[in-house]
Enzyme design. Structure first.
Site, PDB file in Angstrom:
ATOM      1  CG  ASP A 138      -1.957   1.284   1.584  1.00 29.32           C
ATOM      2  OD1 ASP A 138      -2.969   0.330   1.387  1.00 29.32           O
ATOM      3  OD2 ASP A 138      -1.787   1.975   0.924  1.00 29.32           O
ATOM      4  CB  SER A 171      -9.161  14.003 -12.966  1.00 29.87           C
ATOM      5  OG  SER A 171     -10.220  13.923 -12.852  1.00 29.87           O
ATOM      6  CE1 TYR A 186     -10.410  10.910  -8.285  1.00 28.03           C
ATOM      7  CE2 TYR A 186     -12.128  12.502  -9.625  1.00 28.03           C
ATOM      8  CZ  TYR A 186     -11.287  11.226  -8.636  1.00 28.03           C
ATOM      9  OH  TYR A 186     -10.061  11.668 -10.587  1.00 28.03           O
ATOM     10  CE  LYS A 226      -6.683  11.945  -8.142  1.00 28.13           C
ATOM     11  NZ  LYS A 226      -5.568  11.061  -8.608  1.00 28.13           N
ATOM     12  CG  ASN A 254     -14.703  11.389 -19.411  1.00 26.68           C
ATOM     13  OD1 ASN A 254     -14.637  12.817 -19.086  1.00 26.68           O
ATOM     14  ND2 ASN A 254     -15.735  11.656 -18.810  1.00 26.68           N
TER      15      ASN A 254
END
Ligand code: UD1
Length: 338
Positions: A60, A126, A150, A154, A180
């Site tokens: 992790d 993103s 979310y 970012k 996308n």
């Protein structure tokens, strides 16, 4: 000598496609993944695809000791950091988990890199960092915002990277803002495998085409777009993977970082995507018009010119290719699961 790259989250959807692109480009690759959102047999599939043994560390990014061991055990030249949570809906329910995994995970990784004197990083960002009201086509210098944990995670990651670079010029970081990503490797061996009912459009459409879900809800048909449905810049995951190789090459060549959009520059509506998928799969895709989804932009598509100028990046695949490869993957992955 071959350059060696560590891919965190390298067994996931975008990570696994990038793995293949990197091996094809002559890189040595080490995957670090906790397999929380990737199938255990992905390394075997990657071996079948590339014909080369896969080096995988099951760990992790929150486990600092495990990261240190990887940097000690392998001579790593650069890192591509994919490992993160990515569901908007889940982030609203679990904001702390998103901040911990996405933000603390990045801090942990960058500290381990710093200690190991590896300061070349490609980061998965993103188009979510542009929020829902950016001017079109979206340029990298547009104002940044967020509408959910979310997106916030970012944005914080991008700021952490910016401040770290400012504090120490030995860092060179490529921040890639994905539009996308859809589609799959044409072999049908790897693809997107969301657990449960998908949030995103293309995986949902794939399941409706396959008869696993009865009907698609189209979230709004009264947007100010040509047919009233939401418009997005869908990019083939294969093109996206290539963008990572080009980002890494640019960091090595220039020694300085970049922040670029990875998109095609072309938007398609929900109805156009449904029609194209129906053609590519030769199936009916039943849909109904439903209310708008909160937080959705009417239209979002990239200005891809900076990525072309800085990386030489240009998307090659069109929407039909994206739908066709998604459908191949849908069929092979369903067979494997049976
Ligand atoms: C979504 C996230 C974005 C994230 C990205 C990751 C939201 C608001 N945005 O982007 O932050 O970075 O996924 O891939 O969740 N649609 C339908 N029916 C569906 C699903 C989607 O009509 O069942 C429509 C949406 O309204 C949108 C388009 O399809 O117009 C694309 O949706 P989606 O695939 O979820 O991507 P984004 O919303 O662009």
């Amino acid at each position: 000598m071959k350059h060696r790259v560590l891919l965190t989250g390298g067994a996931g959807y975008i990570g696994s496609h990038t793995y293949v692109a990197l091996v094809d480009a002559g890189y040595d690759v080490v995957i670090l993944d906790n397999f929380s959102n990737a199938a255990e047999d992905v390394p075997k599939r990657l071996k079948d695809l590339t014909g080369q043994d896969t080096t995988v560390v099951k760990a992790d990014v929150l486990d600092r000791a495990a990261l240190d061991r990887v940097f000690k055990g392998h001579k790593i030249d650069a890192v591509i950091h994919f490992a993160a949570y990515k569901s908007v809906a889940e982030s609203v329910r679990k904001p702390l988990a998103y901040m911990q995994n996405n933000v603390v995970g990045l801090i942990n990784l960058m500290q381990a890199m710093d200690d190991a004197e590896v300061r070349r990083l490609v980061f998965s960002s993103s188009a979510t960092v542009y929020g829902a009201h950016a001017e079109l086509p979206i340029r990298e210098d547009a104002a940044l915002s967020y509408a959910n944990p979310y997106g916030h995670s970012k944005l914080i990651c991008e700021q952490i990277i910016e401040e770290t670079i400012a504090s120490d010029p030995r860092w060179s970081v490529g921040v890639l803002r994905y539009f996308n990503p859809v589609g799959a490797h044409p072999s049908g061996l790897i693809g997107e495998d969301p657990a449960g009912v998908p949030d995103n459009l293309m995986p949902y459409v794939a399941k409706v085409a396959a008869g696993e879900l009865p009907v698609l809800s189209v979230f709004g048909d009264d947007y100010p777009t040509p047919d009233g449905t939401g418009v997005r810049d869908y990019i083939h995951v294969f093109d996206l993977a290539q963008g990572h190789v080009q980002s890494l090459n640019a960091l090595e060549r220039d020694g300085t970082g970049h922040i670029v959009n990875l998109g095609t520059g072309r938007g398609y509506s929900v109805l156009e995507l449904i029609a194209t998928y129906a053609r590519a799969s030769n199936r009916d895709i039943p849909y109904k018009i439903a209310p708008r989804r909160e937080g959705d932009a009417a239209s979002s598509y990239a200005d891809p010119s900076l990525a072309k100028a800085v990386l030489g990046f240009e998307a090659q695949y069109d929407l039909f290719d994206m739908c066709r490869t998604s459908w191949v993957w849908m069929q092979t992955s369903t067979q494997t699961a049976d």
